[in-house]
Motif scaffolding. Structure first.
Motif, PDB file in Angstrom:
ATOM      1  N   PHE A 139       5.230  -4.252   7.181  1.00 12.52           N
ATOM      2  CA  PHE A 139       6.388  -3.366   7.302  1.00 12.52           C
ATOM      3  C   PHE A 139       5.870  -1.960   7.045  1.00 12.52           C
ATOM      4  CE2 PHE A 139       8.368  -7.368   6.286  1.00 12.52           C
ATOM      5  CZ  PHE A 139       9.534  -7.357   7.036  1.00 12.52           C
ATOM      6  N   PHE A 140       6.063  -1.069   8.005  1.00  6.84           N
ATOM      7  CA  PHE A 140       5.557   0.298   7.845  1.00  6.84           C
ATOM      8  C   PHE A 140       6.724   1.266   7.836  1.00  6.84           C
ATOM      9  CE2 PHE A 140       3.588   4.285   8.594  1.00  6.84           C
ATOM     10  CZ  PHE A 140       2.293   4.175   8.110  1.00  6.84           C
ATOM     11  N   PHE A 141       6.879   1.970   6.724  1.00  4.58           N
ATOM     12  CA  PHE A 141       7.940   2.967   6.593  1.00  4.58           C
ATOM     13  C   PHE A 141       7.286   4.305   6.305  1.00  4.58           C
ATOM     14  CE2 PHE A 141       9.800  -1.096   5.360  1.00  4.58           C
ATOM     15  CZ  PHE A 141      10.804  -1.164   6.310  1.00  4.58           C
ATOM     16  N   GLY A 142       7.072   5.054   7.338  1.00  2.00           N
ATOM     17  CA  GLY A 142       6.435   6.357   7.231  1.00  2.00           C
ATOM     18  C   GLY A 142       6.592   7.075   8.549  1.00  2.00           C
ATOM     19  N   PRO A 143       6.121   8.318   8.620  1.00  3.08           N
ATOM     20  CA  PRO A 143       6.269   9.087   9.858  1.00  3.08           C
ATOM     21  C   PRO A 143       5.442   8.521  11.006  1.00  3.08           C
ATOM     22  CG  PRO A 143       5.055  10.348   8.206  1.00  3.08           C
ATOM     23  CD  PRO A 143       5.493   9.080   7.551  1.00  3.08           C
ATOM     24  N   ALA A 144       5.838   8.883  12.202  1.00  2.00           N
ATOM     25  CA  ALA A 144       5.216   8.352  13.415  1.00  2.00           C
ATOM     26  C   ALA A 144       3.709   8.578  13.448  1.00  2.00           C
ATOM     27  CB  ALA A 144       5.869   8.966  14.649  1.00  2.00           C
ATOM     28  N   GLU A 145       3.260   9.765  13.052  1.00  2.00           N
ATOM     29  CA  GLU A 145       1.818  10.037  13.121  1.00  2.00           C
ATOM     30  C   GLU A 145       1.034   9.129  12.176  1.00  2.00           C
ATOM     31  OE1 GLU A 145       3.892  13.119  10.592  1.00  2.00           O
ATOM     32  OE2 GLU A 145       4.118  12.498  12.665  1.00  2.00           O
ATOM     33  N   SER A 197      -7.665  -2.287   3.325  1.00  2.00           N
ATOM     34  CA  SER A 197      -7.122  -2.991   2.155  1.00  2.00           C
ATOM     35  C   SER A 197      -6.089  -4.033   2.564  1.00  2.00           C
ATOM     36  CB  SER A 197      -6.533  -2.008   1.141  1.00  2.00           C
ATOM     37  OG  SER A 197      -5.339  -1.450   1.608  1.00  2.00           O
ATOM     38  N   LEU A 198      -5.287  -3.727   3.576  1.00  2.00           N
ATOM     39  CA  LEU A 198      -4.294  -4.717   4.017  1.00  2.00           C
ATOM     40  C   LEU A 198      -4.952  -5.854   4.795  1.00  2.00           C
ATOM     41  CD1 LEU A 198      -1.283  -2.423   4.886  1.00  2.00           C
ATOM     42  CD2 LEU A 198      -1.463  -4.047   3.005  1.00  2.00           C
ATOM     43  N   LYS A 199      -5.997  -5.561   5.549  1.00  4.59           N
ATOM     44  CA  LYS A 199      -6.695  -6.632   6.268  1.00  4.59           C
ATOM     45  C   LYS A 199      -7.256  -7.638   5.271  1.00  4.59           C
ATOM     46  CE  LYS A 199     -10.178  -7.956   9.466  1.00  4.59           C
ATOM     47  NZ  LYS A 199     -11.561  -7.918   9.735  1.00  4.59           N
ATOM     48  N   ALA A 200      -7.768  -7.147   4.155  1.00  6.04           N
ATOM     49  CA  ALA A 200      -8.319  -8.039   3.131  1.00  6.04           C
ATOM     50  C   ALA A 200      -7.250  -8.984   2.583  1.00  6.04           C
ATOM     51  CB  ALA A 200      -8.937  -7.218   1.995  1.00  6.04           C
ATOM     52  N   ALA A 201      -6.005  -8.540   2.566  1.00 11.48           N
ATOM     53  CA  ALA A 201      -4.899  -9.381   2.081  1.00 11.48           C
ATOM     54  C   ALA A 201      -4.434 -10.367   3.152  1.00 11.48           C
ATOM     55  CB  ALA A 201      -3.730  -8.505   1.638  1.00 11.48           C
ATOM     56  N   ALA A 202      -4.877 -10.187   4.386  1.00 13.62           N
ATOM     57  CA  ALA A 202      -4.547 -11.068   5.523  1.00 13.62           C
ATOM     58  C   ALA A 202      -3.050 -11.317   5.682  1.00 13.62           C
ATOM     59  CB  ALA A 202      -5.303 -12.388   5.401  1.00 13.62           C
ATOM     60  N   GLY A 243       1.903  13.053   3.509  1.00  9.74           N
ATOM     61  CA  GLY A 243       0.890  14.011   3.914  1.00  9.74           C
ATOM     62  C   GLY A 243      -0.521  13.661   3.470  1.00  9.74           C
ATOM     63  N   ARG A 244      -0.675  12.516   2.806  1.00  7.85           N
ATOM     64  CA  ARG A 244      -1.992  12.133   2.289  1.00  7.85           C
ATOM     65  C   ARG A 244      -2.338  10.697   2.683  1.00  7.85           C
ATOM     66  NH1 ARG A 244      -2.571  14.240  -3.711  1.00  7.85           N
ATOM     67  NH2 ARG A 244      -4.212  15.565  -2.945  1.00  7.85           N
ATOM     68  N   PHE A 245      -1.989  10.309   3.873  1.00  3.60           N
ATOM     69  CA  PHE A 245      -2.226   8.939   4.310  1.00  3.60           C
ATOM     70  C   PHE A 245      -3.662   8.765   4.757  1.00  3.60           C
ATOM     71  CE2 PHE A 245      -1.717   5.575   7.680  1.00  3.60           C
ATOM     72  CZ  PHE A 245      -1.562   4.540   6.793  1.00  3.60           C
ATOM     73  N   ASP A 246      -4.337   7.779   4.199  1.00  2.00           N
ATOM     74  CA  ASP A 246      -5.710   7.431   4.549  1.00  2.00           C
ATOM     75  C   ASP A 246      -5.645   6.133   5.356  1.00  2.00           C
ATOM     76  OD1 ASP A 246      -8.375   6.669   4.701  1.00  2.00           O
ATOM     77  OD2 ASP A 246      -8.798   7.090   2.585  1.00  2.00           O
ATOM     78  N   HIS A 302       0.868  -1.181   0.000  1.00  6.14           N
ATOM     79  CA  HIS A 302       0.000   0.000   0.000  1.00  6.14           C
ATOM     80  C   HIS A 302       0.900   1.224   0.000  1.00  6.14           C
ATOM     81  CE1 HIS A 302      -3.689   2.254   0.808  1.00  6.14           C
ATOM     82  NE2 HIS A 302      -2.906   3.061   1.505  1.00  6.14           N
ATOM     83  N   GLU A 303       0.869   1.964  -1.082  1.00  2.15           N
ATOM     84  CA  GLU A 303       1.680   3.178  -1.190  1.00  2.15           C
ATOM     85  C   GLU A 303       0.785   4.395  -0.971  1.00  2.15           C
ATOM     86  OE1 GLU A 303       4.278   3.542  -4.559  1.00  2.15           O
ATOM     87  OE2 GLU A 303       4.384   1.370  -4.746  1.00  2.15           O
TER      88      GLU A 303
END
Length: 187
Positions: free
Chosen positions: A28-34, A18-23, A8-11, A3-4
Motif C-alpha cells: 500500500f503506497f500513500f505518498g505523492p505521485a513522483e 527493504s520491502l523486497k526483503a520482507a517479501a 520530500g526525503r523519499f529514498d 516503511h515510513e
C-alpha cells in the motif's frame, strides 16, 4: 512490513530493497505521485513482485508513466464514476468552458463534485449564509447527483456523502483506467 519516510526525503532504492526483503504480497503506497513512480521503478529493478495499491486521486496521470510490468500489478482505488459518455458530457463541458485541461480525471472529478455540492448546499441554505445554515443544508441533501460520483446523501451523523470505490487497473496504451469489477462498497 512498514516503511515510513519524511515528505520530500523519499529514498526509493532503500524502500524497495527493504520491502523486497520482507517479501510482501501487496504494498500500500500513500505518498505523492513522483515518490510512487520512483518506488515502482526501483521495485522493478530489485525484482520485487508485490502488487502495488494506491489511489487514482493521489497519482493522477503519473500512473500512466509506470513501467509496463509494474502497471500490470498496480491496483488503484477510483472514487468516482468511471468515465463514459454520460459522465464526460457535463464534466468535460465545464472543464472546456473554463479552459482547464484534463490532467488528473479522478482528482478533478472529485473536486468538481465537491464544488457542485457546496454550491447546491449554499443555494438552499437561505439568504444569510452561515456555517450552521450550510451544515443544516448539507444534512438535508439526499441522493444528490453530481454526475461524477454516485448519488450523495448526508445527514446529522453522516458526513461522507458517498461510500465505496472502483478498483481499477491501468491501460497504458490508451492512457486510461480499466475497471476490474463492480463498485466496491463497505457493508
Amino acid at each position: 512490513a512498514e516503511h515510513e519516510y519524511d515528505p520530500g526525503r523519499f529514498d526509493a532504492p532503500r524502500a524497495a530493497d527493504s520491502l523486497k526483503a520482507a517479501a510482501p504480497d501487496h504494498v500500500f503506497f500513500f505518498g505523492p505521485a513522483e515518490d510512487f513512480l520512483a518506488f515502482a521503478r526501483e521495485s522493478e529493478r530489485s525484482g520485487m513482485k508485490a502488487a502495488l495499491l494506491s489511489s487514482a486521486v493521489m497519482l493522477g496521470r503519473a500512473a500512466f508513466e509506470l513501467p509496463a510490468p509494474v502497471a500490470a500489478r498496480t491496483y488503484l482505488a477510483y472514487p468516482g464514476e468511471l468515465p463514459d459518455g454520460a459522465w464526460s458530457a457535463e464534466f468535460t463541458a465545464v472543464m472546456a468552458k473554463g479552459g482547464a485541461p484534463l490532467r488528473s480525471p479522478a482528482f478533478q472529478a472529485v473536486a468538481y463534485a465537491a464544488a457542485k455540492t457546496l454550491v447546491e448546499a449554499a443555494k438552499s441554505s437561505g439568504r444569510q449564509l452561515t456555517r450552521a445554515s450550510l451544515v443544516a443544508s448539507l444534512e438535508r441533501l439526499r441522493d444528490f447527483q453530481t454526475g461524477v460520483l454516485p448519488p450523495l446523501t448526508f445527514g446529522p451523523n453522516r458526513r461522507v456523502g458517498s461510500e465505496g470505490a472502483y478498483v481499477v487497473g491501468l491501460d497504458l496504451d490508451k492512457k486510461q483506467y480499466a475497471p476490474l469489477g463492480a463498485r466496491v462498497t463497505p457493508k
